[in-house]
Enzyme design. Structure first.
Site, PDB file in Angstrom:
ATOM      1  N   HIS A  11       0.819  -1.227   0.000  1.00 17.55           N
ATOM      2  CA  HIS A  11       0.000   0.000   0.000  1.00 17.55           C
ATOM      3  C   HIS A  11       0.851   1.274   0.000  1.00 17.55           C
ATOM      4  CE1 HIS A  11      -3.718  -2.150   0.476  1.00 17.55           C
ATOM      5  NE2 HIS A  11      -3.402  -2.638   1.656  1.00 17.55           N
ATOM      6  N   ASP A  31      -2.866 -10.344  -2.374  1.00 21.06           N
ATOM      7  CA  ASP A  31      -3.419  -9.812  -1.124  1.00 21.06           C
ATOM      8  C   ASP A  31      -4.850  -9.343  -1.435  1.00 21.06           C
ATOM      9  OD1 ASP A  31      -2.314  -8.337   1.693  1.00 21.06           O
ATOM     10  OD2 ASP A  31      -4.035  -7.359   0.735  1.00 21.06           O
ATOM     11  N   HIS A  40      -6.492  -6.882  -0.594  1.00 21.59           N
ATOM     12  CA  HIS A  40      -6.658  -5.434  -0.768  1.00 21.59           C
ATOM     13  C   HIS A  40      -5.880  -4.964  -2.002  1.00 21.59           C
ATOM     14  CE1 HIS A  40      -7.118  -6.339   3.608  1.00 21.59           C
ATOM     15  NE2 HIS A  40      -8.285  -5.783   3.317  1.00 21.59           N
ATOM     16  N   ASP A  82      -4.944 -12.552   3.407  1.00 21.82           N
ATOM     17  CA  ASP A  82      -6.157 -11.948   3.971  1.00 21.82           C
ATOM     18  C   ASP A  82      -7.387 -12.154   3.096  1.00 21.82           C
ATOM     19  OD1 ASP A  82      -4.983 -10.263   2.135  1.00 21.82           O
ATOM     20  OD2 ASP A  82      -4.769  -8.574   3.510  1.00 21.82           O
TER      21      ASP A  82
HETATM   22 ZN   LIG Z   1      -4.343  -6.829   2.604  1.00 21.62          ZN
END
Ligand SMILES: [Zn+2]
Length: 368
Positions: A142, A179, A181, A267
């Protein structure tokens, strides 16, 4: 066949502020008894512990690494950000972005986390290892050049790619981010470049909100070299594999990179508190196997997985173990005690058909 496993106990000592999950405590948010951000050391430490208990660790080439150097960090992050991070870290810690608190020494731990990625990718590109896993913490995908967010303080994978390119070890790199996200930091860093293919499979409208649209394809020379695969909440094992087969495999095959790097979050799992997708340990095993075969077919097997998110203390260890079994061809197993019940929680045939149609439409939009 040698699979490297890069980790360092010191990275487990990174700690943030007083949070209850993603909310700072205070007001109506009571501190948790075992409080803190979901990005806790326990998910990582329990994975390593499980590997030690089963003996998987002994099948791997276990290594640590030095901190990434200032030159390494400066290829991705501006001096203004690094200086502010170092100063606040020396002064007792704090927060410079969004959900990225750190304590004294956080700067050095983040540089060590990046260093594990740098060393893993270096060792695979030189041929010292066939493939590798970097248990980097804090995570990186991120992190923007000058704005840390989503528990990520430095962009570990970008730092490692730039280090490898600076040494002439690789020119074209594919980054596959599974991931759950959106890999917004890595996307932003490479959005205008055609030498790094970035692919992110993520739950739509999760984190960051309003990020990771299927229409975000890159700009300038980078047009077409960014692929977002936003999947609906409820996507499970079959949907993940379909996204790989219909989009990821043809995209990476067409790109023909020198190495594949996976931003490996766990996740997307059934038990994760920060997503609503239904992947299991078998999903991660199968994704790893398919990525490994792809790497063998197009880039001499050069493959590095770099740890990102994954917030279920009980399930990340089983997902990670299955992943490392597949990566290393180890016969040491950790049977997933949840597998039977999680198989029953997969989407019903009508919802599975909907997910498949969504993925197939994206594949057509990408020209596959
Ligand atoms: Zn994540």
């Amino acid at each position: 066949m040698a699979t490297g496993f890069f980790w360092d106990e010191k990275t487990f000592w990174h700690t943030g502020g007083n949070y209850a999950m993603t909310q700072p405590v205070g007001g109506l948010v009571q501190p948790l008894s075992a409080g803190g951000l979901p990005e806790s050391p326990e998910t990582k430490r329990r994975l390593k512990n499980l590997m030690d208990v089963t003996g998987l660790t002994t099948d791997l080439d276990v290594r640590t690494a030095p901190m990434a150097t200032s030159d390494d960090l400066l290829r991705v992050h501006p001096a203004s950000y690094l200086d502010a991070f170092k100063a606040l870290s020396d002064a007792g810690g704090g927060e410079l972005g969004q959900r990225t608190p750190f304590a004294t020494g956080g700067y050095e731990i983040a540089a060590l986390s990046a260093g594990l990625s740098v060393a893993a990718i270096d060792a695979v590109l030189t041929g010292a290892l066939d493939n590798a896993y970097a248990l980097s913490r804090p995570p990186g995908h991120h992190c923007l050049p000058d704005f840390p967010n989503g528990f990520c303080l430095l962009n570990n994978i970008a730092i490692a790619i730039e280090a490898a390119q600076s040494k002439g070890m690789a020119s074209k790199v594919a980054v596959l981010d599974w991931d759950v996200h959106h890999g917004n930091g890595t996307e932003a860093i490479y959005y205008n470049r055609d030498d790094i293919l970035t692919i992110s499979i993520h739950q739509e409208n999760n984190y960051p909100i309003d990020s990771g649209a299927v229409t975000d394809r890159g700009v300038g020379a980078g047009e077409g070299f960014n692929i977002n695969i936003p999947i609906p909440a409820g996507t499970g094992h079959e949907g993940y594999l379909r996204a790989f087969d219909r989009i990821v495999r043809p995209a990476i095959t067409d790109f023909a990179p020198d190495i594949i790097i996976v931003a490996c979050g766990f996740d997307a799992s059934v038990l994760d508190p920060l997503s609503q997708t239904l992947a299991t340990a078998e999903t991660f095993r199968e994704l790893t196997l398919r990525t490994k075969i792809l790497a063998e077919n197009i880039c001499g097997g050069k493959l590095v997985l770099v740890h990102e998110g994954g917030y279920s203390e009980v399930y990340v260890p089983f997902c990670g173990h299955a992943t490392l079994e597949a990566l290393s061809d180890s016969t040491v197993s950790a049977p997933d005690p949840y597998e039977a019940s999680f198989r029953k929680r997969q989407p019903n045939p009508r919802f599975e058909a909907f997910i498949a149609s969504e993925i197939d439409q994206m594949a057509r939009d990408f020209g596959f």
